[in-house]
Every structure is written in C-alpha cells, then in structure tokens.
Design an enzyme around this catalytic site. Structure first.
Site, PDB file in Angstrom:
ATOM      1  NE  ARG A 164      -2.740   1.100   3.543  1.00 44.74           N
ATOM      2  CZ  ARG A 164      -3.653   1.288   4.508  1.00 44.74           C
ATOM      3  NH1 ARG A 164      -4.906   1.586   4.187  1.00 44.74           N
ATOM      4  NH2 ARG A 164      -3.332   1.150   5.771  1.00 44.74           N
ATOM      5  CG  ASP A 445      -4.021   2.516  11.526  1.00 42.13           C
ATOM      6  OD1 ASP A 445      -4.981   3.213  11.928  1.00 42.13           O
ATOM      7  OD2 ASP A 445      -4.138   1.674  10.612  1.00 42.13           O
TER       8      ASP A 445
END
Length: 530
Positions: A164, A445
């Site tokens: 990603r 996160d």
C-alpha cells in the site's frame, strides 16, 4: 544519480548503500516519468476534492452519480483474479519494517499488505528501509537479527505480498524534480515496481497493490492509467498489476461500481477500510452540527450507516466478480492478562463471524497472533476459496439515506479522555517514526488516531456536552492534555519525558482540536519528520 531527479536531499548514513541500490538512475528516471506524466492530473484531482468539500460545507450531501448511472445499470465483470489471489480469507497488515515483514510473511495468512501509509511514519529512513526489506523479501533473501541475538528468516511458504503506497494527498520531500516534491504515491509505487517487477515475474507472481484514500472513480482512473503506463514501460502484459481499492471515504462509497469499472483490468476487489471511513464521515460533514458522532467505542459495525456500507460493498463486488474484503479488528493479543485476552479474542472472533456471514471473501488482522482466530472462522463458514459466486442475498437496495444515517450512542467523560490519550500517544509515537502503536490493548494507526482527534474537534466546535453534563470546549481539552502530560512526567521522569515528544504532540493536538478542521494529521505533522 540522475540529474533530472534530485534525491535524496539528506541521505541517512545508515541507509546510504540501500539508497544507492534502490534509487539507481533508471529507477529515479522511472519515478520522474511517472511524476511528469501523472503529477498534473493528481494535482487537478486534489483540487476537485477541495471543490467538493466546499459543496458539502455549503449543505450538499453526496449521492449516486447520474452521469455514471449506465455503469451501475450495465452488466460487466472485472478480470478474473490470478490463481494465487483466489483465496484471500485472512490478510495481515502492518508497516514494512524488517522484522514485521518476516513475521507477517511467515504467519500462515494468505496475504501480507505492507503498508507505507496509515501504519508507517514516513521518515526517509522508514521509506528506504521498507523498500529494501520488501525487495529482499521478494528475492527470498531477507533476514533479521534482534538485539538479543534471535534470528528471523523466511520459511518455505511465505504468503503473497501486497503493497500500500501513501495516498495521493502526500508528497515525498526528499525526492524532487523540476516541479518540486514528487507525489509520495508515485514515489512508493515507482520505487517498488521498478525494483521488483522482474524478480516477481521470474517467480510467476506479479506486483500487487492496495490503493488508499480514493475519493472518486476519477482517482481510480488515474491509478489505472499509472498501472497501464508501468506495464507498457517494461513490457508486461496488460492486467499483470493487480490492485484492491480501499473504500475508506464516504464519497467513494457512492462510486463503488465506477471504481471497479475504471480498474476492471487490474482490479482484485474492494476493501472495507472501516476506520478511515468513520473518519471521513466526520471530516466530510465537519460543517454540519447535525452530523455529530458518538464516542468512538459506540461507532460499531452494527450501526446502520456502517452495516449499509458493508452490504453495498459486498453486493457490488460480487455482482462484478470481485473480492469483497472485510476490515480490521483493532484488538491485539494481551499476554499479561489471560481474562482480558480471552475477551479480546472473542471480540475478534465475533467480528470475523459477522464478516463471513455477511458475505465477505476475506478479512484483515493486525497481529500474527490473530491469524488462527480469523482463519478458523472463515474456514468453518467459507469452505470455498471465496464467496464471489454464491447466490446473492435478496434485500432492498442500499440508498443514499442508508449510507448517511447518523449513528446513535453516548459521549462520556471516559470517551472524551480516551480520545485525548490516544491522540497524544499516537502523535508522540508517529513523531518518533513509529506509525503503528498498541494503546489500551488496541492497535492504533493513523486512521484510528484520526477519529480520536477529529471527534475532539467536532465536539469542541459544536459545544457538545458529555453525559455528565459538562461542556467540551478548548479549556477542557487543554486541561485534559495537561493532566496527561503531568502523569507522563511522573511515569517517565524528567529525563525520559525530555527525550520523548509529548510536548510537541500536545501542541499539535491542541491545534487539531481548535480553529479550522485540518484534513489529515499526517500532512500537518510531516514537516516535523525532516
């Protein structure tokens, strides 16, 4: 190095050899070509985001597009997935840190998504070391020795690797061309693709990606054009690159068919990026006092707006022959408290059961210790490699109103303080180069931290009262921050506190909680990293 692309600005001595190998003149020329060919369109699309946000600020709500109704009404399917991507029932995600890469590839899941975005603090060292780790992993040469002397190496059957890159909104300031800093998306994609496509081809695999933060099908079209260009550049067959698009913004939820259509030669599905999606719900409607969300713990997947989002994603993907991937449960194993650990594992199991019964073809975990829990659930209820061709569930079509239903819940003092604590602890860790942090037995996160700081702004901006009747305002936020800092000073001592970055994190959180709404905490903090 190529004179056309000046990089890096400040090479780190500990990674000078890696920079030289990874950023060869040919790799830098490829990144330059990507930026020159696609950089202007990227800037144009970011401008369209701002224009659309102004429409929302002025009261408009998103809806399914009339101009693309023909795409939704017509019959078409994405390209069939390659054999190694038919079964993706459990995927593990995490930053491309060397030890994490080895453990994730060895963990027995089906896929590891190496994340340069939400779970990685984009220091130059992290970006370069991450690219080096992925290259060595693809060459089957990666190893790691811990400070205690423990050896880590790949086993004989590592899982499939996805990458990603960072979102379109981010720059990579250490890599510049004549127009300034290049797109972080194009840098991450270009460096990985150029260094790895040949070794992957020789092994019968290919470059696989997750596309983050899409807000429209036009942005998906840009990525599809990038993939086409890269394939043509090195002579790969069209459709060799495959990508799963994360549906993690409210606007993308209204364009799922269109996103799959734009990526149809390269698509291997859509993913429910639930945490960014909740953040997007707050952000896009930040000008509306009627869109105030309850505390984070109450915004669960059984809330109607999230359940509708899941149902629409699964229905859309399966109609088009694509994987419908589930999202991340934030729980992690808890070693020092067996009872709390059992409760956490049970929550994960229930979440994965919800996903497989809804029709998802796979799910995410954040820790190797949760792979078996998720795998057991999907093995029991999904005997085939996926559920793409199972008979469609009969139900009413998902409407715009379904996707925009305001969730019910509470705003408690504990919920308020948790948002302050999580924001401060995550910001401090991110500033130290760590983008994936266990806090209160959950893996935080950037996406989850965005929810916490955005809720503080929303509650402050609209003068919300917690359930005990007290007003959430700037003074209350400041007092909570100061209380947290005082506790941290006692915990760490003066010396430890001085070495940490909590004071700077406190400044940033106060800024993010007041004034105008800031779009991404990562862009606000990026200047602190270099």
């Amino acid at each position: 190095m190529s004179s056309a692309l000046a990089t890096p600005i400040r090479p780190t001595s500990s990674h000078a050899d890696q920079e030289y190998k990874l950023l060869s003149p040919s790799v830098l020329d490829f990144v330059r070509e990507l930026d020159l060919k696609f950089g202007a369109e990227r800037v144009n699309l970011l401008s369209k985001r701002k224009a659309r946000q102004m429409e929302f600020d002025n009261g408009k709500l998103p809806d399914f597009l009339e101009s693309t109704a023909w795409i939704r009404a017509s019959e078409w399917r994405v390209a069939p997935p390659p054999a190694e991507l038919l079964d993706r029932r459990v995927e593990i995600t995490g930053p491309p840190e060397r030890k994490m890469v080895i453990n994730a590839l060895n963990c027995g899941a089906k896929v590891f998504m190496a994340d340069f975005e939400d779970s990685s603090s984009p220091t130059w060292e992290n970006c370069i070391a991450g690219q080096q780790s992925l290259y060595e992993a693809n060459c089957r040469q990666i190893s790691f020795t811990s400070p205690e002397g423990k050896q880590y190496r790949l086993n004989d059957q590592p899982v499939v690797l996805f990458v990603r890159p960072r979102g379109l909104h981010m720059d990579e300031v250490h890599c510049k061309d004549c127009h300034g800093a290049v797109s972080a998306s194009l840098f991450d994609f270009g460096v990985y693709f150029a260094n790895n496509y040949e070794v992957l081809r020789q092994r019968g695999s290919a470059p696989y990606f997750y596309i983050p933060k899409l807000e429209s099908h036009e942005e998906a079209r840009l990525w599809n054009n990038i993939f086409n260009f890269a394939e043509d550049k090195v002579g790969l067959k069209r459709g060799t690159i495959r990508a799963t698009a994360l549906i993690e913004t409210i606007t993308a939820a209204f364009e799922m068919d269109e996103i799959l259509y734009e990526l149809r030669e390269h698509s291997v599905g859509l993913n429910c990026g639930r945490w960014d999606y909740i953040f997007s719900f707050i952000k896009k409607f930040s000008a509306r006092p009627d869109f105030i969300l309850p505390q984070r713990g109450d915004v669960t997947m059984d809330q109607p707006f999230l359940a509708s989002y899941v149902r629409l994603l699964i229905d859309t993907c399966h109609r088009r022959g694509a994987h419908a991937m589930g999202g991340m449960a934030a729980q992690i194993p808890i070693k020092n408290d067996p009872e709390v650990n059992r409760e956490a594992i049970d929550r994960v199991r229930k979440d994965k059961l919800r996903e497989v019964m809804a029709g998802h073809d796979g799910t995410w975990v954040a820790h190797p210790g949760l792979v078996s829990t998720a795998m057991d659930v999907f093995n029991e209820y999904m005997p085939g490699p996926n559920q793409i061709d199972r008979p469609a569930t009969k139900h009413e079509p998902v409407t715009a109103a379904d996707l925009l239903t305001i969730p019910n819940g509470h705003i408690t003092d504990l919920g308020f303080r948790r948002n302050v604590d999580i924001s401060l602890m995550y910001l401090e860790s991110w500033l130290r180069g760590q983008g994936c942090v266990p806090i209160y037995n959950l893996m935080e996160d950037a996406a989850t931290a965005e929810i916490s700081r955005a809720q503080l702004w929303q509650w402050n901006h609209y003068g919300v009262h917690t359930d005990d009747g007290r007003l959430v305002d700037t003074e209350r936020i400041r007092a909570a921050i100061q209380s947290f800092l005082a506790d941290k000073k006692k915990e760490l001592g003066d010396g430890g506190f001085a070495k940490a970055k909590f004071s700077r994190a406190a400044e940033i959180l106060l800024m993010l909680s007041t004034g105008s709404f800031r779009e991404f905490l990562t862009t606000e903090l990026y200047g602190d990293l270099h």
